[in-house]
Each structure stands twice: as C-alpha cells, then as structure tokens.
Design an enzyme around this catalytic site. Structure first.
Site, PDB file in Angstrom:
ATOM      1  CG  HIS A  50      -1.613  -1.270   1.614  1.00  0.00           C
ATOM      2  ND1 HIS A  50      -2.837  -1.446   0.896  1.00  0.00           N
ATOM      3  CD2 HIS A  50      -1.473  -2.222   2.231  1.00  0.00           C
ATOM      4  CE1 HIS A  50      -3.433  -2.779   0.925  1.00  0.00           C
ATOM      5  NE2 HIS A  50      -2.485  -3.268   1.890  1.00  0.00           N
TER       6      HIS A  50
HETATM    7  O1  RIB Z   1      -4.305   0.156   4.947  1.00  0.00           O
HETATM    8  C1  RIB Z   1      -2.888   0.126   4.791  1.00  0.00           C
HETATM    9  C2  RIB Z   1      -2.374   1.089   5.566  1.00  0.00           C
HETATM   10  O2  RIB Z   1      -2.071   0.764   6.895  1.00  0.00           O
HETATM   11  C3  RIB Z   1      -0.756   1.136   5.156  1.00  0.00           C
HETATM   12  O3  RIB Z   1      -0.209   2.308   5.833  1.00  0.00           O
HETATM   13  C4  RIB Z   1      -0.466   0.009   6.262  1.00  0.00           C
HETATM   14  O4  RIB Z   1       1.019   0.438   6.553  1.00  0.00           O
HETATM   15  C5  RIB Z   1      -1.107   0.339   7.503  1.00  0.00           C
HETATM   16  O5  RIB Z   1      -0.587   1.378   8.147  1.00  0.00           O
END
Ligand code: RIB
Ligand code: CA
Length: 311
Positions: free
Chosen positions: A239
């Site tokens: 992500h």
């Molecule tokens: O939903 C994904 C996010 O949540 C990313 O930033 C991951 O590191 C968690 O913090």
C-alpha cells in the site's frame, strides 16, 4: 534534470512503510529531508524506533526523525490484535538499534522547521500512516501550509475496508484527523491513494526472490515482506510503496477529481471514506477537490520497486 523535490515522510513503520522509505531514499526525483513517526501499525515508541533503525539500515541516519502523536485526536491508542506487521511492526525482523536517535521536538514542529526555510509550494509530504501528525501540524502552523506542494495520502477507498467492512486502516485509526486534512490543507493539493489501487499493487514470491538476489537491502526487505500477514492471491499488497511511487513517478496511477467525506460517527461505518467524483456532470462539487487514485499500472509499479531498491 530537474532538482530533487524535498520530501517529508510521515509514517508508522510498518512493512510496506519500510519499502516506501527505501524507494524514496533511492529516488533521484526526491530528497528525503525528514521522517516523522506516528502511532498506527504499532505504538509510537515502536514506530519511532523502527523509523530510526530503518534509516540506519539504509545508511541514512543523516535524515532527522521526530516522533509525533501517540494516539488519535479523539480517543486512545488501540493496538490492532494480530497486526499483519507483527508485534515489532517489521514482521519480527530485528534491526540493529543505531546510535543516533530521534530529535526531541514533536513531529509537527520538525515539519514546521523544514517548511519555514522552504520556498512556497516546494515540499511534498508522503502520509503513510494515520493523519494525526498532519492534522496537528496544519492546526498549529497554518501559516506554513503554503510551503507544501502536495500531500500524498495512503488511505481510504470506495470499496470494502481492510480493518472493518467499510474502513481502511489509516483513516479508521484517526477519522477526525483525516476529516480535517481532507477539508483543508491551506491550498496544498491532496492526492489520495486508497485500497482501490493499493490492493492491486502486489509483490509476489518471484518479486521477493528478485529482491533477495539484488542486494543486502533487497534481501532485508524481502524478509520483511515475506512475513507480512496481508497476503492476497499469492501477492503482498504494498500500500504505502504505491503511494510513494506515485510521488516519484506520477504516471504509475490514474486519478480523478473528487471530494471525500469521512464518517466520524460511532458505529460500523466509522472511518469510511465517502468519495464523490466531481468530474461527473451530475454532481457539483460538495467539497474541496482531491485527486483520488482510480487505477494503477501494476507492471510499472513492480518495475519501480525493482529499480528503486538498490544497494
Ligand atoms: O491500510 C494500509 C495502511 O495501513 C498502510 O499504511 C499500512 O502500513 C497500514 O498502516
Ligand atoms: Ca503505514
């Protein structure tokens, strides 16, 4: 060759945060001028220690680190049970604790110190965790918001959530902060890179083998990613690395103008992002314009990972 743009990374490392930080440090398009830590994947003391240790592991202890918010704006810190990042936030991979530690100032004041000396609209911010620090900075230093060019947020989405049925983790952790940031950033453009695209930005076992063979840094990141509990159809969604990739190489995502309302009311929808695309004739803009990511070039993303994770 344009000069590298100054970049502040606000982060809760975090395995995908670690890959994003490594890619940023290896990108000639940006110059990482500060890391600010926030409670999210792990408590603040853990995310801060991880930020310092990752910079040392990547031979960049010159980058200043400042710790920020230990809890969301409204309420207390709630550690997610069985986090996909593991108890230490990095998949159980232990990094050496470096000599250099974090600065004593609060994250919002490190951001302010960096911006105070910057040209108007010259500094980018990558927000890779809950938006608590960013909201606190904008509330305390509104006079400095005009030095920010873009805030790129990993968060939200139009479909199913990843922490509840309706919410993405970063927004869910602090919906009040997200609502404040989405409402007003003093003119800085916001790009929101949500689950619609980040779920597709996966690395698979072949990608990890390639990272392992590439370099010690690649092998370290491969060990962390292999331990990441968020595994989909044979791939690990990176992500934060996609959000970071969109800063150094914008064509990796496609965006549409939108306004975003964040559900802050208690209940099963708390933390949900209600996205209204404003380029559709039928819906006049009901809020400030945000660029919302709607598509991703997955092969290009993977290429960026492999070219950016060096030495
Ligand atoms: O939903 C994904 C996010 O949540 C990313 O930033 C991951 O590191 C968690 O913090
Ligand atoms: Ca994160």
């Amino acid at each position: 060759m344009p000069r590298p743009r100054p970049l502040i990374i606000d982060t809760d490392p975090g395995i995908d945060d670690a890959l994003a930080i490594a890619m940023a440090l290896a990108s000639s398009e940006v110059r990482v001028v500060g890391l600010t830590s926030v409670a999210g994947n792990s408590p603040l003391d853990v995310t801060t220690a991880n930020a310092v240790a990752l910079l040392a592991a990547f031979d960049r202890s010159d980058v200043p680190v400042a710790a920020g918010a230990a809890h969301p704006l409204a309420g207390t810190y709630e550690r997610v049970k069985d986090s996909p990042h593991g108890d230490n936030g990095l998949g159980g991979i232990e990094l050496e604790a470096p000599g250099l530690q974090r600065r004593s100032m609060h994250a919002m004041d490190l951001i302010a110190d960096i911006l105070r000396d910057a040209e108007p609209r010259s500094v980018d911010i990558a927000a890779l965790g809950p938006l608590t620090n960013i909201a606190m900075f904008l509330a305390k230093h509104p006079d400095l918001a005009d030095r920010i060019a873009h805030i790129t947020v990993m968060g939200g989405g139009t479909g199913p959530g990843n922490i509840t049925d309706h919410a993405e983790f970063n927004i869910w952790h602090d919906p009040e902060a997200a609502a404040l940031v989405f409402a007003d950033t003093g003119g800085a453009e916001i790009v929101v890179v949500g689950l619609d695209v980040t779920r597709r930005a996966t690395l698979d076992a072949d990608d990890l083998e390639c990272l392992r063979r590439k370099s010690p840094r690649g092998a370290l990141l491969a060990r962390m990613i292999n331990a990441y509990g968020d595994l989909h159809e044979g791939g690990w969604p990176m992500h934060d690395a996609l959000a970071l990739a969109s800063i150094v190489h914008p064509p990796v995502i496609s965006t549409r103008p939108a306004s975003i309302e964040v559900v802050t009311a208690a209940g099963k929808h708390r933390g949900q992002t209600l996205v209204q695309f404003t380029d559709e004739a039928r819906s006049p803009s009901s809020g400030r314009q945000i660029q919302f990511a709607t598509d991703v070039d997955v092969p290009l993303f993977r290429d960026l990972v492999h070219t950016k994770v060096t030495c």
